[in-house]
Each structure stands twice: as structure tokens, then as C-alpha cells.
Write an enzyme that holds these catalytic residues in place. Structure first.
Site, PDB file in Angstrom:
ATOM      1  N   ALA A 184       0.839  -1.204   0.000  1.00  0.00           N
ATOM      2  CA  ALA A 184       0.000   0.000   0.000  1.00  0.00           C
ATOM      3  C   ALA A 184       0.878   1.260   0.000  1.00  0.00           C
ATOM      4  CB  ALA A 184      -0.988  -0.035   1.155  1.00  0.00           C
ATOM      5  N   CYS A 185       0.554   2.220   0.869  1.00  0.00           N
ATOM      6  CA  CYS A 185       1.268   3.503   0.829  1.00  0.00           C
ATOM      7  C   CYS A 185       2.752   3.359   1.165  1.00  0.00           C
ATOM      8  CB  CYS A 185       0.633   4.503   1.784  1.00  0.00           C
ATOM      9  SG  CYS A 185      -0.982   5.016   1.223  1.00  0.00           S
ATOM     10  N   SER A 186       3.141   2.244   1.764  1.00  0.00           N
ATOM     11  CA  SER A 186       4.554   2.062   2.109  1.00  0.00           C
ATOM     12  C   SER A 186       5.315   1.275   1.051  1.00  0.00           C
ATOM     13  CB  SER A 186       4.684   1.367   3.469  1.00  0.00           C
ATOM     14  OG  SER A 186       4.252   2.244   4.487  1.00  0.00           O
TER      15      SER A 186
END
Ligand code: CO8
Length: 381
Positions: free
Chosen positions: A156-158
Site C-alpha cells: 500500500a502507501c509504504s
């Protein structure tokens, strides 16, 4: 063992931008249309009327003023409210690979390198276009590489920070001379543009980071430490997946939904809970990592944080620096780009790092669904 250096970053920006005013106007037209269509059920108390969105709320709650998208008309069309991205034949480069390759070329050009200098492509993003073949292998092909390897990963965002650590480890182990970590994010396709709570949050973009063995070039940023963390949470979730078609009740053998919004298979979140839980988690992670690296707050020149919410970033920056911080200390790009998932902290670094001097230190930090968080501490060469 050879240290991995961030030699350059690259950015591809989509051709269209949607302002909050345009977005809210379209959303509110949809609300009016819905409430008129369902006036009888609403009057009988069977349905709740939808509430309008507001430009003031969006700016105050998130700091977002506009977002780039790969296609605009479909999103603003009240009858459609999703981008219109036509399918391409299999012998054409897929859109995710195309925009990823654009960002990769930008990074290579800035570093004065060519695809022949690169051994690996990691496509690290929230939303991958298909199960296989890996999008990374198509980026490899689009760049004209006839050697090396590519694979996809999703945190995801990481995704980008996790991709950087994977790339740095492979370079240190001698498995590759240089690796491109590519984050093409077409978030507009997994966002429910009819949901008042989240319709303003995301934007599209592609970034790339070129990591290379120290002795193969000059300049850039040395990675002085990186650390990853995950902790399960349902507060940010997307249930879209390959099992969706098998989940229908027995006997329901009718045609699959075609072109419908599939609202429960899109991005959903408990935004307020995310805010409350992630700010302390990330602040502590950065401070602990600083302690382990022997870095005092006044030795930190800059934090390039994930770009989800300006208020979150101001709170995290204050904890990192031990004083009010913002502006140059923690650059913001979400006003222009909105939340671009894994690409956000990389855009902030790309746009706001050239002015720093040799020896200056900072941290690229991601956080998001999973929960997941990554810290990559860097020192300018
Ligand atoms: N217009 C007007 N009013 C609104 C609107 C709107 N659009 N939306 C909500 N409101 C109202 C609510 O109804 C509520 O009213 P009331 O007080 O009367 O009940 C009031 O405003 C406050 O609502 P919230 O509590 O929801 O508002 P917040 O102040 O919490 O702000 C935010 C909402 C901006 C979403 C905020 O909570 C936030 O940013 N949280 C952090 C979110 C975050 O960091 N998420 C990470 C997601 S990124 C990620 O990892 C996902 C990867 C996948 C990406 C790909 C997907 C496309």
C-alpha cells in the site's frame, strides 16, 4: 558488501488536474440527482438523503487543493464518476507499465545512466493492474532491457520505502548493480468518487528511484539506515481481488457485474481512527530510529513524509524536531497532488532535496494501509 546510493529520482505527472471546486461541483450535482431520483423513498424515511461535500471542509481537513488524474471527464461525469481508461490490447504496453517507464526514464536521465546500467526493476505500488505477468517485467521490456529481472510488490502507501529497502539489500548482497524502484499509482481507479468521506483524497502519478552500488557513480544520497514496520488493521481496506467472482451465493450464476462501481471492492477507511493511531506509531518509529543512528533532532535537516494529510504531517514533524515544524522542515506536495499513496514521500523528496548540502541528513517516511510504515534515513553525498 557495498552501500546503496539513491542516485536520482524521477517523476511522471498526469496530464489532467481536478481542483477542489470542480470536484465538489460534480459531487454535489450527483447528490442532487440522487436525492431527486429517490425523493419518494427519502420522504417515506426508507432512505437517508445524501449530504453535499464542501471545498472548505476538504482544504481544512486534509490540506488538499487539487489532484492529477490520468483521465478527467469520466470522474466529473455525474452519471459515471470514475475515470474512463479504455482496455488496451495485450500487444500494447499497459497503462501502469507505461507511466512507470516514463518515471523510470526521468530518473535514469537525471542520473546520466541508461537501462543497460540497471539489473532490476521493482514495481512497488498500491494498485497493480493485473495478477501476471508482473508489471515490472513489462516496464523492463518497455525500457528495452534484455537482461536482469523485475517483480511487483504491494505494501500500500509504504510500497516505495519497502521497495527501497529490498533494492538496497540486493545491491549490498551483490545481486544487482543498480535497481529502479518504480511506483505507478492510478489511485483514481480504486477510489469511490461517490463517497463524501473520501472522494477528495487521492490522485494519480508515477515515481521512480534509482539505487546503485556506491562505487559505480558519483553524487546522490547515501542510505544510512532503513527500517520497516507492519501491524494489522482493518481501518484502511480494499477487498478487490481474484476471489471476488467466486464469492457469489450458490445458484447466482447470472452475468458478473460489468462496469458497475462495486462500491465494496474499492478503497474504504476509518479516516479519524487512522489519524489517531498512525501519528503516534510513526512519530515513535522515527524517533527510535534516530536514537539508534545517534541522530539528535537538530541534526535532521528535513523529513519527507507520506502525503495523506497536512495536519498529520505537522504533528509528526513536531515530534521529530521537538519544536513547531513545517514548511521547509517537512515539505508538502499534497496540496497539488493529493494522496498519491506510495509515491507521496518520493515526490516530496524529488521536489525538495536539491537545495540541501553534502552531509545534510533527513528521512523519507511512508505510512498507510496494513498498517505499514517505512523509514529510510539518507545523507547527501
Ligand atoms: N464535505 C463536508 N463535510 C464532510 C465531508 C465532505 N466531503 N466528509 C465528511 N464530512 C463531515 C462528516 O460528516 C463529519 O460531520 P459531523 O462532525 O457532523 O459528524 C465531519 O465532516 C468530520 O468528518 P471526519 O471525522 O471524517 O473528518 P476528519 O477531520 O477526520 O477528516 C480525513 C477526514 C481527511 C479523511 C482524515 O480523517 C484523514 O486524513 N485521516 C487520515 C487518513 C489516512 O492517512 N489514510 C491513509 C490512507 S492511504 C493508504 O494507505 C491507502 C493506500 C491505498 C491507496 C489506493 C486507493 C485509491
Amino acid at each position: 558488501m557495498s552501500a546503496a546510493i539513491i542516485r536520482a529520482t524521477g517523476l511522471w505527472t498526469p496530464p489532467y488536474s481536478i481542483s477542489n471546486e470542480e470536484l465538489v461541483t460534480a459531487f454535489n450535482a450527483y447528490v442532487e440527482h440522487y436525492n431527486t431520483q429517490h425523493a419518494a423513498e427519502i420522504a417515506r424515511g426508507e432512505l437517508e438523503p445524501l449530504q453535499p461535500s464542501s471545498v472548505e471542509f476538504v482544504e481544512k481537513a486534509s490540506g488538499i487543493r487539487s489532484r492529477y488524474v490520468v483521465e478527467k471527464d469520466g470522474i466529473l461525469d455525474v452519471k459515471r464518476m470514475m475515470p474512463n481508461i479504455p482496455a488496451r490490447p495485450n500487444d500494447e504496453v499497459a497503462i501502469l507499465a507505461e507511466i512507470g517507464a516514463n518515471a523510470a526514464r526521468d530518473a535514469l536521465e537525471r542520473a546520466g545512466k541508461t537501462p543497460a546500467d540497471v539489473d532490476g526493476i521493482i514495481v512497488a505500488a498500491s494498485n497493480l493492474q493485473r495478477a501476471y505477468p508482473a508489471v515490472a517485467i513489462e516496464v523492463q521490456m518497455a525500457l528495452g532491457m534484455e537482461h536482469g529481472f523485475g517483480f511487483d510488490m504491494n505494501v500500500a502507501c509504504s510500497s516505495a520505502t519497502f521497495g527501497m529497502q529490498a533494492a538496497a539489500d540486493m545491491i549490498a548482497a551483490g545481486n544487482a548493480r543498480a535497481i529502479l524502484v518504480v511506483s505507478p499509482e492510478i489511485t483514481s481507479a480504486h477510489l469511490n468518487w461517490r463517497d463524501r468521506d473520501s472522494h477528495f483524497i487521492f490522485g494519480d502519478v508515477a515515481t521512480a528511484i534509482l539505487l546503485e552500488r556506491d562505487e559505480l557513480g558519483e553524487g546522490g544520497w547515501k542510505i544510512i539506515g532503513s527500517r520497516l514496520k507492519t501491524q494489522f488493521s482493518n481501518n484502511i481496506r480494499n477487498n478487490f481481488g481474484f476471489l471476488n467472482r467466486t464469492e457469489r451465493a450458490t445458484g447466482d450464476n447470472g452475468p458478473l457485474q460489468n462496469g458497475s462501481p462495486m462500491d465494496d471492492k474499492l478503497f474504504v477507511q476509518e479516516g479519524r481512527k487512522v489519524f489517531k493511531e498512525v501519528v503516534p506509531m510513526v512519530s515513535e518509529m522515527i524517533r527510535e530510529h534516530m536514537d539508534d543512528l545517534g541522530l539528535e533532532p537538530d541534526e535532521m535537516k528535513r523529513v519527507w513524509l507520506h502525503q495523506a494529510n497536512i495536519n498529520m504531517n505537522l504533528m509528526i514533524a513536531k515530534k521529530v524536531f521537538g519544536r513547531e515544524a513545517g514548511g521547509e522542515d517537512a515539505p508538502t506536495i499534497l496540496d497539488e497532488f493529493a494522496n498519491t499513496s506510495s509515491a507521496g514521500s518520493i515526490i516530496a523528496f524529488h521536489r525538495h532535496s536539491e537545495d540541501l548540502r553534502a552531509g545534510d541528513k533527513g528521512v523519507i517516511c511512508s505510512f498507510g494501509a496494513g498498517y505499514s510504515a517505512g523509514t529510510v534515513f539518507v545523507e547527501k553525498l
